[in-house]
Design an enzyme around this catalytic site. Sequence first.
Site, mmCIF file in Angstrom:
data_model
loop_
_atom_site.group_PDB
_atom_site.id
_atom_site.type_symbol
_atom_site.label_atom_id
_atom_site.label_comp_id
_atom_site.label_asym_id
_atom_site.label_seq_id
_atom_site.Cartn_x
_atom_site.Cartn_y
_atom_site.Cartn_z
ATOM 1 N N GLY A 1 16.040 69.052 25.651
ATOM 2 C CA GLY A 1 15.941 68.752 24.221
ATOM 3 C C GLY A 1 15.815 70.072 23.491
ATOM 4 N N GLY B 1 14.229 72.808 22.301
ATOM 5 C CA GLY B 1 12.894 73.356 22.528
ATOM 6 C C GLY B 1 12.543 74.450 21.532
ATOM 7 N N ARG B 2 13.563 74.943 20.851
ATOM 8 C CA ARG B 2 13.270 75.988 19.853
ATOM 9 C C ARG B 2 14.258 75.921 18.689
ATOM 10 N NH1 ARG B 2 15.417 81.762 21.936
ATOM 11 N NH2 ARG B 2 17.075 81.069 23.298
ATOM 12 N N ASP C 1 24.247 71.054 29.394
ATOM 13 C CA ASP C 1 23.641 71.003 28.054
ATOM 14 C C ASP C 1 24.246 72.073 27.151
ATOM 15 O OD1 ASP C 1 22.064 72.417 30.138
ATOM 16 O OD2 ASP C 1 21.042 73.270 28.409
ATOM 17 N N ASN C 2 25.027 72.977 27.728
ATOM 18 C CA ASN C 2 25.685 74.004 26.923
ATOM 19 C C ASN C 2 27.178 73.755 26.826
ATOM 20 O OD1 ASN C 2 23.241 75.286 26.535
ATOM 21 N ND2 ASN C 2 23.513 76.661 28.263
ATOM 22 N N ARG D 1 22.581 78.241 12.707
ATOM 23 C CA ARG D 1 23.811 77.941 13.449
ATOM 24 C C ARG D 1 24.540 76.769 12.807
ATOM 25 N NH1 ARG D 1 23.462 77.490 19.887
ATOM 26 N NH2 ARG D 1 22.341 75.543 19.571
ATOM 27 N N ASP E 1 7.791 79.261 23.719
ATOM 28 C CA ASP E 1 7.102 79.485 22.448
ATOM 29 C C ASP E 1 7.900 78.957 21.248
ATOM 30 O OD1 ASP E 1 9.163 81.270 22.355
ATOM 31 O OD2 ASP E 1 7.926 83.064 22.110
ATOM 32 N N ASP F 1 26.097 78.237 22.508
ATOM 33 C CA ASP F 1 24.992 78.874 23.226
ATOM 34 C C ASP F 1 25.365 80.212 23.836
ATOM 35 O OD1 ASP F 1 22.374 78.370 23.180
ATOM 36 O OD2 ASP F 1 22.515 76.482 24.260
HETATM 37 P P1 AMP Z 1 19.396 77.592 26.918
HETATM 38 O O1 AMP Z 1 19.331 78.296 28.240
HETATM 39 O O2 AMP Z 1 19.296 78.511 25.730
HETATM 40 O O3 AMP Z 1 20.550 76.673 26.816
HETATM 41 O O4 AMP Z 1 18.074 76.717 26.826
HETATM 42 C C1 AMP Z 1 17.769 75.709 27.747
HETATM 43 C C2 AMP Z 1 16.581 74.888 27.258
HETATM 44 O O5 AMP Z 1 15.424 75.697 27.122
HETATM 45 C C3 AMP Z 1 16.815 74.253 25.898
HETATM 46 O O6 AMP Z 1 16.222 72.982 25.920
HETATM 47 C C4 AMP Z 1 16.104 75.190 24.961
HETATM 48 O O7 AMP Z 1 15.693 74.543 23.774
HETATM 49 C C5 AMP Z 1 14.915 75.620 25.796
HETATM 50 N N1 AMP Z 1 14.378 76.936 25.398
HETATM 51 C C6 AMP Z 1 14.962 78.152 25.539
HETATM 52 N N2 AMP Z 1 14.166 79.137 25.063
HETATM 53 C C7 AMP Z 1 13.039 78.537 24.608
HETATM 54 C C8 AMP Z 1 11.833 78.998 23.983
HETATM 55 N N3 AMP Z 1 11.609 80.287 23.748
HETATM 56 N N4 AMP Z 1 10.910 78.077 23.651
HETATM 57 C C9 AMP Z 1 11.092 76.767 23.889
HETATM 58 N N5 AMP Z 1 12.200 76.269 24.472
HETATM 59 C C10 AMP Z 1 13.172 77.133 24.821
HETATM 60 MG MG MG Z 2 21.367 75.567 25.487
#
Ligand code: AMP
Ligand code: MG
Length: 494
Positions: free
Chosen positions: A94, A96-97, A258-259, A180, A129, A268
């Site tokens: 989901g 997360g940020r 998810d990407n 974005r 975070d 992403d």
């Molecule tokens: P990503 O690798 O950027 O596609 O992120 C994978 C998952 O990790 C997604 O659900 C993001 O929302 C979550 N995520 C990445 N960085 C952070 C962060 N600093 N804080 C919270 N969630 C994160």
């Molecule tokens: Mg992602």
Amino acid sequence: MNESTPLSPIGWRLDNSYARLPDSFYVRQAPNPVRSPSSVLVNDKLAAALGLDPAALRSPEGVAALAGNRLPEGSVPIAEAYAGHQFGYFTMLGDGRAVLLGEQLLPSGGRLDVQLKGSGRTPFSRQGDGRAALGPMLREYVISEAMNGLGIPTTRSLAVTATGQPVQRERELPGAVLTRIAASHLRVGTFEFAAGRGDKSDLTALADYAIQRHDPGLAELPAEERYLRFLEGVIKRQASLIAQWQLVGFVHGVMNTDNMTISGETIDYGPCAFLDTYDPATVFSSIDRNGRYAFGNQPSIAAWNLARLAEALLPLLHEKEEEAVRLAEEAVGTFADPFREQWLSGMRAKLGLVLEESEDDDEALIEDLLTLMKEQRADYTNTFRNLTLGELGEDALCLTPAFGDWKQRWKLRQHREAGVTDEQREALMLRSNPAVIPRNHRVEEALEAAEAGDLTLVERLLHVLENPYAYSPEQQEYASVTRSDAPYRTFCGT
Ligand code: AMP
Ligand code: MG
């Protein structure tokens, strides 16, 4: 929302169709305010295309909106729920940020998602975070805009806004929020999320929503056909996208499900980078230890991801599971041909072959060049740039007798195209082979300066990458390759 809704000075016209999906697909989540926001970059042209006033986006009110300190009127902010196969393993995820502010209704019709990335914790943040560092957000801005300049479908970057708050990574870094813009944030993983919950009516609602946004022509079809055509459409868009990545030497780096978008946009920009030395085994990401997402694996990984989408859609494809599986397998099997066709036709264009009719040996002509490039560790972009400009002879590749033979075959092949002039060939090569790509050392140097408060290099880089096919004098210095002994590495700790 209707025509009489008053326009704000910034120009927001937000709708929130995603927030009308069943509750399971999102949580209401406002962005978390930051201490002392300031504007770093605003994309004037994109703002204008969205019906937003770039000057107003730089004003205190605009900065407050882009930092997440004040909601734009009409926004129903949410964090989207999704799942994903990360390096092959299934996880519930989901935003997360990130939060979706809503969908901006465009002056030209249509709608685009406006998302704040790095806007603080959400219920999906796990240990994270919820924040983002300035460098990686500028990197996403630069590379996504470069992709757009290359004519490749991508999410866009409207703004980078400094938060005035540090984020803790390996060391303390300045924090930032990226705005974005996307055709939507629907991912393969969104469908895996719905399928994983096992609620067929939610899955149906999601598929119909995706169809409404990306394949409205299918909406009227009977259900037996609608979802299969939808799946085939996503597969076709992804086949086209990945072919375009391969043609410019783009390595996404983290092709988790998810990407991967339903819209067919690149999304992403974490550990991504462009090839310098041509080698299909190239991996930039420090976390991709087994090379799952290596350059040469991208097409097969895309097909693997699309098989996960097909699996998620099984309950909608046919009542009988066996028949649904057969239809899904057949659909996933349709990735390879359009991918190969588009790649081949793109490669033929890169070699200045103008006419539609290909010869049986064209594929060998292309593959033989790539083999020589790999053997001689030739720079991917510059080899094609040099072929385009006729600047052959200086690098290791051109000095080999094998390249001399290849060049002769190539010239003979070009001249078998009856009636095609040199000018036509040159024009085709100029628009098929970029003069510049975001070179890793150029991106790094620009980001370093930006982190120290000097944005001139980022702005110059963005300008040079806006039309990578211009072959302008200022692009010349951006074409040079500096080789370091250590392979380039990108990091996920963004
Ligand atoms: P990503 O690798 O950027 O596609 O992120 C994978 C998952 O990790 C997604 O659900 C993001 O929302 C979550 N995520 C990445 N960085 C952070 C962060 N600093 N804080 C919270 N969630 C994160
Ligand atoms: Mg992602």
